[in-house]
Design a protein around this motif. Structure first.
Motif, mmCIF file in Angstrom:
data_model
loop_
_atom_site.group_PDB
_atom_site.id
_atom_site.type_symbol
_atom_site.label_atom_id
_atom_site.label_comp_id
_atom_site.label_asym_id
_atom_site.label_seq_id
_atom_site.Cartn_x
_atom_site.Cartn_y
_atom_site.Cartn_z
ATOM 1 N N VAL A 146 0.829 -1.203 0.000
ATOM 2 C CA VAL A 146 0.000 0.000 0.000
ATOM 3 C C VAL A 146 0.866 1.258 0.000
ATOM 4 C CG1 VAL A 146 -1.890 -1.192 1.154
ATOM 5 C CG2 VAL A 146 -0.235 0.074 2.523
ATOM 6 N N CYS A 147 2.136 1.116 0.389
ATOM 7 C CA CYS A 147 3.062 2.256 0.333
ATOM 8 C C CYS A 147 3.569 2.487 -1.085
ATOM 9 C CB CYS A 147 4.258 2.018 1.250
ATOM 10 S SG CYS A 147 3.853 1.952 3.002
ATOM 11 N N GLN A 148 3.437 1.471 -1.941
ATOM 12 C CA GLN A 148 3.935 1.511 -3.318
ATOM 13 C C GLN A 148 5.447 1.701 -3.363
ATOM 14 O OE1 GLN A 148 1.654 4.356 -5.601
ATOM 15 N NE2 GLN A 148 -0.241 3.200 -5.390
ATOM 16 N N SER A 149 6.123 1.357 -2.288
ATOM 17 C CA SER A 149 7.583 1.406 -2.205
ATOM 18 C C SER A 149 8.024 0.385 -1.166
ATOM 19 C CB SER A 149 8.084 2.795 -1.796
ATOM 20 O OG SER A 149 7.698 3.791 -2.719
ATOM 21 N N ALA A 150 9.232 -0.132 -1.341
ATOM 22 C CA ALA A 150 9.793 -1.013 -0.322
ATOM 23 C C ALA A 150 10.100 -0.205 0.932
ATOM 24 C CB ALA A 150 11.054 -1.687 -0.852
ATOM 25 N N LEU A 151 10.015 -0.851 2.089
ATOM 26 C CA LEU A 151 10.264 -0.181 3.362
ATOM 27 C C LEU A 151 11.490 -0.785 4.041
ATOM 28 C CD1 LEU A 151 6.732 0.246 5.003
ATOM 29 C CD2 LEU A 151 8.238 2.050 4.188
ATOM 30 N N TYR A 152 12.392 0.101 4.509
ATOM 31 C CA TYR A 152 13.585 -0.335 5.235
ATOM 32 C C TYR A 152 13.642 0.392 6.573
ATOM 33 C CZ TYR A 152 15.332 -2.531 0.969
ATOM 34 O OH TYR A 152 15.479 -3.331 -0.134
ATOM 35 N N TYR A 153 13.813 -0.385 7.628
ATOM 36 C CA TYR A 153 13.949 0.196 8.961
ATOM 37 C C TYR A 153 15.421 0.447 9.240
ATOM 38 C CZ TYR A 153 13.923 0.661 14.042
ATOM 39 O OH TYR A 153 14.099 1.121 15.321
ATOM 40 N N GLY A 182 10.512 -8.735 13.923
ATOM 41 C CA GLY A 182 10.430 -10.165 14.192
ATOM 42 C C GLY A 182 9.187 -10.759 13.569
ATOM 43 N N GLN A 183 8.158 -9.922 13.388
ATOM 44 C CA GLN A 183 6.952 -10.290 12.629
ATOM 45 C C GLN A 183 6.738 -9.248 11.529
ATOM 46 O OE1 GLN A 183 6.493 -9.996 16.249
ATOM 47 N NE2 GLN A 183 7.131 -12.133 16.379
ATOM 48 N N HIS A 184 7.825 -8.887 10.864
ATOM 49 C CA HIS A 184 7.793 -7.754 9.937
ATOM 50 C C HIS A 184 7.763 -8.165 8.476
ATOM 51 C CE1 HIS A 184 12.089 -8.806 10.642
ATOM 52 N NE2 HIS A 184 12.157 -8.648 9.322
ATOM 53 N N GLN A 185 7.568 -9.448 8.181
ATOM 54 C CA GLN A 185 7.719 -9.913 6.806
ATOM 55 C C GLN A 185 6.720 -9.286 5.838
ATOM 56 O OE1 GLN A 185 7.120 -11.832 9.483
ATOM 57 N NE2 GLN A 185 5.657 -13.488 9.062
ATOM 58 N N ASP A 186 5.563 -8.851 6.327
ATOM 59 C CA ASP A 186 4.577 -8.215 5.451
ATOM 60 C C ASP A 186 4.777 -6.707 5.348
ATOM 61 O OD1 ASP A 186 3.220 -10.643 4.979
ATOM 62 O OD2 ASP A 186 2.152 -10.442 6.884
ATOM 63 N N LEU A 187 5.644 -6.168 6.199
ATOM 64 C CA LEU A 187 5.808 -4.715 6.265
ATOM 65 C C LEU A 187 7.146 -4.242 5.713
ATOM 66 C CD1 LEU A 187 4.597 -2.014 7.290
ATOM 67 C CD2 LEU A 187 5.752 -2.446 9.467
ATOM 68 N N LEU A 188 8.224 -4.961 5.999
ATOM 69 C CA LEU A 188 9.568 -4.492 5.660
ATOM 70 C C LEU A 188 10.231 -5.361 4.599
ATOM 71 C CD1 LEU A 188 11.021 -3.763 9.234
ATOM 72 C CD2 LEU A 188 9.760 -2.213 7.733
ATOM 73 N N SER A 189 11.086 -4.710 3.800
ATOM 74 C CA SER A 189 11.958 -5.444 2.882
ATOM 75 C C SER A 189 13.310 -5.727 3.521
ATOM 76 C CB SER A 189 12.168 -4.649 1.589
ATOM 77 O OG SER A 189 10.992 -4.641 0.808
ATOM 78 N N GLY A 190 13.659 -4.948 4.541
ATOM 79 C CA GLY A 190 14.941 -5.170 5.188
ATOM 80 C C GLY A 190 15.326 -4.037 6.116
ATOM 81 N N THR A 232 10.751 6.564 -7.072
ATOM 82 C CA THR A 232 11.043 6.106 -5.713
ATOM 83 C C THR A 232 10.889 4.594 -5.635
ATOM 84 O OG1 THR A 232 10.317 8.193 -4.726
ATOM 85 C CG2 THR A 232 10.389 6.275 -3.284
ATOM 86 N N LEU A 233 11.965 3.925 -5.233
ATOM 87 C CA LEU A 233 11.954 2.471 -5.096
ATOM 88 C C LEU A 233 11.748 2.036 -3.654
ATOM 89 C CD1 LEU A 233 15.003 1.577 -7.387
ATOM 90 C CD2 LEU A 233 12.578 1.636 -8.013
ATOM 91 N N ALA A 234 12.255 2.829 -2.715
ATOM 92 C CA ALA A 234 12.203 2.411 -1.314
ATOM 93 C C ALA A 234 12.185 3.628 -0.404
ATOM 94 C CB ALA A 234 13.396 1.520 -0.974
ATOM 95 N N ILE A 235 11.698 3.408 0.807
ATOM 96 C CA ILE A 235 11.645 4.426 1.849
ATOM 97 C C ILE A 235 12.431 3.915 3.049
ATOM 98 C CG2 ILE A 235 10.140 5.688 3.446
ATOM 99 C CD1 ILE A 235 7.894 5.353 1.361
ATOM 100 N N ILE A 236 13.279 4.781 3.599
ATOM 101 C CA ILE A 236 14.045 4.443 4.798
ATOM 102 C C ILE A 236 13.494 5.271 5.953
ATOM 103 C CG2 ILE A 236 16.325 4.440 5.878
ATOM 104 C CD1 ILE A 236 17.540 4.228 3.078
ATOM 105 N N PHE A 237 13.146 4.622 7.051
ATOM 106 C CA PHE A 237 12.572 5.336 8.191
ATOM 107 C C PHE A 237 13.232 4.858 9.478
ATOM 108 C CE2 PHE A 237 10.228 1.422 8.020
ATOM 109 C CZ PHE A 237 9.958 1.108 9.342
ATOM 110 N N GLU A 238 13.111 5.687 10.517
ATOM 111 C CA GLU A 238 13.677 5.347 11.822
ATOM 112 C C GLU A 238 12.612 5.080 12.879
ATOM 113 O OE1 GLU A 238 16.836 7.708 13.439
ATOM 114 O OE2 GLU A 238 17.569 8.302 11.469
#
Length: 347
Positions: free
Chosen positions: A76-83, A95-103, A225-231
């Motif tokens: 739904v973000c239309q971009s990969a998410l990286y923490y 730890g249960q992030h497989q549906d939310l994060l790419s890495g 935009t391919l990915a979003i990096i957030f903290e």
């Protein structure tokens, strides 16, 4: 002959009944297919959150076990998410992030002749030790992006890539480096992400909204935009990048009651509302305004036409009227005959 025939028929009938009586069912059944819940892995399954969870899902959102509202998934973000791992404590959904994060993104520095990373315990930890302590945090599908400090020499970068190839060999690894070092990263078999816009490969930049993104230029020179990096807040980062992440409000018109629950509030808030401030949104609701993701108080727009209830905060001249009508909802209706008499007004 007839006796023999009767005996044969009797035996045949007996065999038929015996066969029908045999229970050929197995002692225990196994499901033909494995059934798994459709809800995202990072969503709360607590019974107290079920009603709110249902309301959030209709808006492309979910709530975690610790009460954080998150995107339904990274699609739904239309971009990969990286923490980006830092000195902050890891969120509960890691730890249960497989549906939310790419890495994950790891900022590393060269100190005491070895590469170290700042871990959530606010300590500088060698990469080997870090992986031993946090390997359970990562899944094999997680992609790791290493960002060495800007003053990294070519020799130090080479050493970093050697350590990563040994310690994190099961992951797809990338490096954020200067354009002059991108070639050596590619030669070593890794993906290079440059620190400045580059027509040859991916690059990292901060958008006008303050969101760190990984982008690439297409054949027309436009960036994608391919990915979003957030903290800390993936939902806000996604909403600032994709304004259509949140579905339209379920309630187009709503007359606010004296007290509104969170399910009704979630169904009514505009698409740019801050869904992680539901307590404050409840307080603002009676005023006909909401808090958006930029921290601004805004009136409900055309898609959320609030029918004003003047008795929620009555003006002084309405106070008596509002008070006198409080019991209207409890008035009993009595059915029966009535005679209307016309009275002529006398002058």
């Amino acid at each position: 002959m007839s006796l023999l025939r009767n005996v044969c028929i009797g035996l045949l009938v007996a065999l038929m009944f015996t066969g029908c009586a045999v229970d050929k069912r197995p002692d225990s059944y196994k499901p033909a297919i494995n059934i798994s819940p459709s809800i995202a892995a990072h969503a709360s399954l607590l019974s107290k959150d079920q009603a709110l969870q249902h309301a959030l899902e209709r808006r492309n959102l979910v709530i975690s076990r610790t009460g954080e509202v998150l995107p339904l998934n990274q699609n739904v973000c239309q971009s990969a998410l990286y923490y980006q791992i830092s000195d902050r404590p890891l969120p509960s959904y890691i730890g249960q992030h497989q549906d939310l994060l790419s890495g994950f993104v790891l900022k590393v520095i060269y100190s005491d002749e070895q590469w170290k990373v700042v871990n959530p315990e606010r300590e500088l930890m060698p990469l080997n030790d870090f992986y031993e302590d946090f390997s359970a945090t990562f899944s094999a599908q997680d992609q790791l992006i290493f960002q060495p400090s800007a003053n990294t020499t070519n020799a130090q970068l080479k050493q970093l890539m050697q350590v990563v190839s040994q310690v994190f060999e099961q992951h797809a690894n990338s490096f954020i480096v200067s354009a002059s070092q991108a070639a050596s990263v590619k030669t070593a078999g890794f993906q290079a992400i440059t620190t400045k816009a580059n027509s040859q490969q991916r690059f990292i930049r901060s958008s006008s909204h303050g969101v760190t993104q990984i982008q690439v230029n297409d054949s027309f020179g436009d960036s994608e935009t391919l990915a979003i990096i957030f903290e800390s807040d993936p939902l806000t980062a996604c909403m600032k990048t994709n304004t259509n992440l949140v579905n339209d409000p379920v309630n187009d018109e709503l007359k606010p009651p004296l007290k509104i629950d969170q399910q009704l509030l979630v169904a009514t808030l505009p698409k740019d509302a801050d869904f992680n401030q539901l307590a404050e949104q409840e307080a603002l609701f009676s005023e006909g305004v909401y808090l958006n993701i930029w921290g601004d108080k805004k009136p409900y727009g055309d898609n959320n036409k609030l029918i004003a209830d003047r008795c929620i905060k009555p003006e002084s001249h309405l106070l008596a009227e509002c008070s006198s009508r409080i019991g209207d909802g409890n008035t009993k209706t009595v059915n029966g005959r009535a005679i209307l008499r016309r009275v002529n007004n006398e002058k």
